[in-house]
Design an enzyme around this catalytic site. Structure first.
Site, mmCIF file in Angstrom:
data_model
loop_
_atom_site.group_PDB
_atom_site.id
_atom_site.type_symbol
_atom_site.label_atom_id
_atom_site.label_comp_id
_atom_site.label_asym_id
_atom_site.label_seq_id
_atom_site.Cartn_x
_atom_site.Cartn_y
_atom_site.Cartn_z
ATOM 1 N N CYS A 2 0.689 -1.250 -0.241
ATOM 2 C CA CYS A 2 0.167 0.113 -0.032
ATOM 3 C C CYS A 2 0.977 1.399 -0.011
ATOM 4 O O CYS A 2 1.881 1.116 0.435
ATOM 5 C CB CYS A 2 -0.866 0.046 1.259
ATOM 6 S SG CYS A 2 -1.987 -1.424 1.281
ATOM 7 N N ARG A 27 4.414 -0.112 -6.621
ATOM 8 C CA ARG A 27 4.524 -0.990 -5.345
ATOM 9 C C ARG A 27 3.444 -1.804 -5.369
ATOM 10 O O ARG A 27 3.571 -2.865 -4.495
ATOM 11 C CB ARG A 27 4.281 -0.041 -4.100
ATOM 12 C CG ARG A 27 5.227 1.166 -4.047
ATOM 13 C CD ARG A 27 4.878 2.105 -2.900
ATOM 14 N NE ARG A 27 4.938 1.637 -1.304
ATOM 15 C CZ ARG A 27 5.848 1.297 -0.610
ATOM 16 N NH1 ARG A 27 7.092 1.802 -0.698
ATOM 17 N NH2 ARG A 27 5.687 0.952 0.723
ATOM 18 N N LYS A 485 10.324 -16.043 -11.230
ATOM 19 C CA LYS A 485 10.164 -15.046 -12.287
ATOM 20 C C LYS A 485 9.221 -15.343 -13.105
ATOM 21 O O LYS A 485 8.223 -14.659 -13.478
ATOM 22 C CB LYS A 485 11.613 -14.415 -12.939
ATOM 23 C CG LYS A 485 12.555 -13.733 -12.139
ATOM 24 C CD LYS A 485 12.092 -12.326 -11.672
ATOM 25 C CE LYS A 485 12.831 -11.882 -10.639
ATOM 26 N NZ LYS A 485 12.366 -12.399 -9.402
ATOM 27 N N HIS A 504 13.843 -38.305 -7.906
ATOM 28 C CA HIS A 504 13.172 -38.472 -6.680
ATOM 29 C C HIS A 504 11.828 -38.055 -6.565
ATOM 30 O O HIS A 504 11.072 -37.874 -5.287
ATOM 31 C CB HIS A 504 14.029 -37.930 -5.224
ATOM 32 C CG HIS A 504 15.368 -38.567 -5.180
ATOM 33 N ND1 HIS A 504 15.661 -39.914 -4.659
ATOM 34 C CD2 HIS A 504 16.503 -38.074 -5.317
ATOM 35 C CE1 HIS A 504 16.621 -40.230 -4.321
ATOM 36 N NE2 HIS A 504 17.609 -38.966 -4.876
ATOM 37 N N LYS A 603 5.433 -4.585 -4.687
ATOM 38 C CA LYS A 603 6.852 -4.197 -4.701
ATOM 39 C C LYS A 603 7.634 -4.434 -3.427
ATOM 40 O O LYS A 603 8.679 -5.070 -2.978
ATOM 41 C CB LYS A 603 7.288 -3.042 -5.361
ATOM 42 C CG LYS A 603 8.669 -2.757 -5.623
ATOM 43 C CD LYS A 603 9.242 -3.704 -6.430
ATOM 44 C CE LYS A 603 10.907 -3.408 -6.512
ATOM 45 N NZ LYS A 603 11.510 -4.471 -7.370
#
Length: 608
Positions: A2, A27, A485, A504, A603
Site C-alpha cells: 500500500c 508498489r 520470475k 526422487h 513491490k
C-alpha cells in the site's frame, strides 16, 4: 505494498496527492482514493488504477488544501470501493493506513459497543473510529492519534485528518515506513520519498512508534513514550530518472538492461580500493575477526541470493553459514550465538518479515548485525550495526532483477572481506578474485546480448502451463529465481529443483508438454547435470539449456541450447541470472500480462 501520501499547503493539494499516488503505483495496489477537507470531508475512491480515481476527481471537481491519499493492496476484505481508503468516521475523521492491525476484531467489537457502525470489512476503519472516539473526548487531533495507536497491535503507518481541525495532518508509524516531506510553508507525508519528489527533497524519517503533527509552518514529533523529539532532516538523493522509461516498453525490461551499470556501480568501491572490511562499517574488521558463523535472514528473491552466498561463504571464508526465511525465524525457537554475524537482505529496506526477524535476533542477544540494502536511510539499515548499500538505483518493476544481481555482487565482496579478516584469503587469491570481478559487468552485457535467442524460447513457452527449472550446486538458486520470475509475471506454474532431485519425484511430471530449463555451466557438476538431462530426454521432455561457450551440447528438435559468455567461475550465478529474467519477461510480454504490476503482488512487502 500500500502507498500513502498526504499534506497541508496553501495551494490546491489534490494534484500533488494524485501525482504522488501515481508515483507509488509500482508498489502494487488494487484500489486508490483521496480525501480532502473542504466544507466537509470530500472523498473519491475507485477500484483499479490511479487513472480511474483521477477521472472521478475531475468529475466531482475535488479541491482542497489539506488531504490524504492511498493506494490499497487488499488484505482485510475484498477489492471493493467500500473497502478502499481513505476510511471515514462519522464524517469528521479520515484515515489512510498501511500494514495490518492484529487486534482489529476485538477493537471492532469494543467500538460497536460505543455506538460506531462499520461500512467496510477492513481493519483500517477501526483506526478511524478510535481516533474519532479520542478526539471527541479531547478536541485535539494530535493527542487523539497518540491515544488511538496505543490501542493498536500490529504494524502500521497512518495518516489522519479531521474536519474539526483543518490545520493539521497527523501521522504515526510502527513497522511500516513513513516519512515527512518538509516544504516551505507546506508539509507532506509519504510512505516512499518518490511520492513527494516534485514538491520537496527535504525528508524527515520517522522512527518506530513516532507520532507527528504537521501544520503549514511546523512539525511536532513525539516518540513511542510520548516525549517530544526532533528528527533530523535529510536531503534526498533519489532522482526522477527511475520514473522515465526511455526507449523501453516496461520498467522490468529497462531494469534488466541496467544491470551492467548497476553491478559495476556496486563493485566500484572494491575494485577501486581492494578488499577491505571498512566498506561495511568502521568496526567491521573487528567484528569479522571475532565471528564464528553467519546467519542470513531474507525472504523471496533475497533468500535465493542468500543461498548462493552460503556456498561462497563456506567455501571461501571457511565459516558456517545458515539461512532463515524472516517470517519463519521470528516465530520459532532458535539457539542464539553471540558471535554469529546476522545479515539481513532487503531491496527496499522495508520488508516487514525481515525487519521483524532482525528485531528478534537482537532480542536474542545478537549484536553483530549487517544489512545489505538498496535504499539508503530505510528502516533495516538504520537498525543494523553494519551496512552495505547496493547501487542498483530505484527498482520500479515488481519482479526484482537488478536488485538480485547487485545483492549477489555485494554478498561476494562480503565473503571476500570476511575471508581476508579471518586469514583465509592470501594476496594472490585476492588479486585473482578482483580480476574476476572486473569481468562481471561486461559478461552481464554479453548475456543481455542473448535476448533475440531468448525471445525464440519465449515463443515456445507462451502456450505452456507448467515448467521445470533445474540446477546443481551454486546454480540451483538461479533455477529457483528463474521459476519465481516466470510464475510471477507470466502466471505459468513453475518449479525448481536441484537436478539430482529429479529422479526422487519430479520426473513424474515430465512429458512432451513440460519444458525443462537447465542451468548448465561448465563447472565440476556439469557431467552430473548432463546425466539428469538424459533422464528428461528419455521421458520425452523438451530441454532448454543455458550453457557456456566452452560447454559441449548437441542440439536437436527437443534440446535447445543458448550459450552465455565464457564460464565465470564462482561468479557464474550473476551471469546466469540474466537469461532467466529475460525468458520470464518475454514470455509474459507474449502472453499479454501486466509485466510491471503482476496480479496479487506488490513491490515492497510490508505486511505479513
Amino acid at each position: 505494498m500500500c502507498g500513502i501520501v498526504g499534506g497541508i499547503a496553501k495551494r490546491n493539494i489534490v494534484p500533488i496527492l494524485t501525482e504522488g499516488l501515481r508515483r507509488l503505483e509500482y508498489r502494487g495496489y488494487d484500489s486508490a482514493g483521496i480525501a480532502v477537507i473542504n466544507e466537509g470531508i470530500k472523498r473519491v475512491r475507485r477500484v483499479g488504477r490511479v487513472s480511474e480515481m483521477e477521472a472521478g476527481i475531475v468529475a466531482e471537481g475535488l479541491v482542497g488544501v489539506l488531504g490524504i491519499g492511498h493506494t490499497r493492496w487488499a488484505t482485510h476484505g475484498g477489492v471493493t470501493e467500500f473497502n478502499a481508503h481513505p476510511h471515514v468516521s462519522r464524517e469528521e475523521i479520515a484515515v489512510v493506513h498501511n500494514g495490518i492491525i492484529e487486534n482489529h476484531e476485538s477493537q471492532r467489537e469494543r467500538l460497536k459497543g460505543l455506538g460506531y457502525q462499520f461500512e467496510s470489512q477492513t481493519d483500517t476503519e477501526v483506526i478511524a473510529h478510535l481516533v474519532h472516539h479520542y478526539f471527541k473526548e479531547s478536541g485535539d487531533l494530535f493527542f487523539a492519534t497518540q491515544r488511538a495507536v496505543q490501542d493498536l497491535h500490529g504494524a502500521y503507518a497512518i495518516g489522519v485528518v479531521s474536519l474539526r481541525d483543518p490545520t493539521m495532518v497527523a501521522c504515526a508509524r510502527i513497522g511500516c515506513p513513513l516519512l515527512i516531506g518538509v516544504g516551505d510553508g507546506e508539509n507532506f507525508i509519504a510512505s516512499d520519498v518518490s511520492a513527494i519528489l516534485p514538491v520537496t527533497r527535504r525528508v524527515m524519517y520517522l522512527e518506530e512508534g513516532d507520532v507527528a503533527a504537521l501544520r503549514l509552518d511546523s512539525i511536532a514529533v513525539v516518540d513511542k513514550d510520548g516525549k517530544s523529539v526532533e528528527r533530523a532532516i535529510h536531503l534526498s538523493t533519489v532522482t526522477d530518472d527511475a520514473n522515465d522509461l526511455g526507449p523501453y516498453q516496461h520498467f522490468m525490461q529497462k531494469e534488466i538492461h541496467e544491470q551492467p551499470r548497476a553491478v559495476a556501480d556496486t563493485l566500484d568501491a572494491v575494485l577501486t580500493d581492494g578488499i577491505t572490511s571498512s566498506h561495511f562499517g568502521e568496526d567491521a574488521g573487528k567484528i569479522f575477526k571475532d565471528i564464528n558463523a553467519v546467519l542470513i535472514l531474507a525472504s523471496g528473491t533475497s533468500s535465493y541470493s542468500s543461498m548462493v552466498a552460503k556456498q561462497w561463504i563456506e567455501s571461501i571464508a571457511k565459516i558456517p553459514c545458515n539461512i532463515e526465511l524472516g517470517h519463519e525465524y521470528r516465530y520459532r525457537d532458535s539457539i542464539p550465538n553471540p558471535r554469529q554475524l546476522v545479515v539481513t537482505i532487503s531491496q527496499s529496506g522495508e520488508t516487514l518479515d525481515t525487519m521483524e526477524a532482525l528485531k528478534r535476533a537482537k532480542q536474542l542477544g545478537h549484536e553483530y548485525t549487517l544489512s545489505i540494502c538498496n535504499v539508503r536511510e530505510s528502516a533495516i539499515p538504520r537498525a543494523s550495526r553494519l551496512v552495505c548499500y547496493t547501487r542498483a538505483g530505484a527498482e520500479i518493476g515488481v519482479a526484482s532483477t537488478k536488485a538480485f544481481t547487485t545483492q549477489l555482487a555485494a554478498l561476494f565482496t562480503l565473503t571476500l572481506a570476511i575471508a581476508k579478516e579471518r586469514g583465509q584469503l592470501d594476496a594472490n587469491e585476492e588479486a585473482d578474485y578482483l580480476e574476476q570481478l572486473r569481468f562481471v559487468p561486461g559478461s552481464v552485457q554479453h548475456a543481455l546480448n542473448l535476448e533475440p535467442q531468448i525471445i525464440e524460447w519465449a515463443k515456445k513457452f507462451t502456450q505452456k502451463n507448467h515448467a521445470l527449472f533445474l540446477g546443481r550446486g551454486i546454480h540451483y538458486p538461479i533455477a529457483l529465481e528463474g521459476a519465481l520470475k516466470l510464475k510471477e509475471i507470466s502466471y505459468i506454474h513453475a518449479e525448481a529443483y536441484p537436478a539430482g532431485e529429479l529422479k526422487h519425484g519430479p520426473l513424474a511430471l515430465v512429458d512432451a508438454n513440460m519444458p525443462v530449463v537447465v542451468i548448465a555451466p561448465n563447472d565440476a557438476l556439469l557431467e552430473k547435470v548432463k546425466s539428469n538431462m538424459q533422464e528428461v530426454s528419455a521421458r520425452g521432455g523438451e530441454l532448454f539449456v543455458l550453457a557456456d561457450l566452452d560447454s559441449h551440447f548437441t542440439e536437436s528438435d527437443r534440446v535447445h541450447v543458448i550459450r552465455t559468455p565464457r564460464h565465470a567461475g564462482v561468479l557464474s550465478p550473476i551471469i546466469h541470472a540474466i537469461p532467466v529474467q529475460l525468458l520470464a519477461y518475454h514470455t509474459a510480454l507474449l502472453r499479454g500480462t501486466d509485466v510491471d504490476k503482476p496480479r496479487n503482488l506488490a513491490k515492497s512487502v510490508t505486511v505479513e
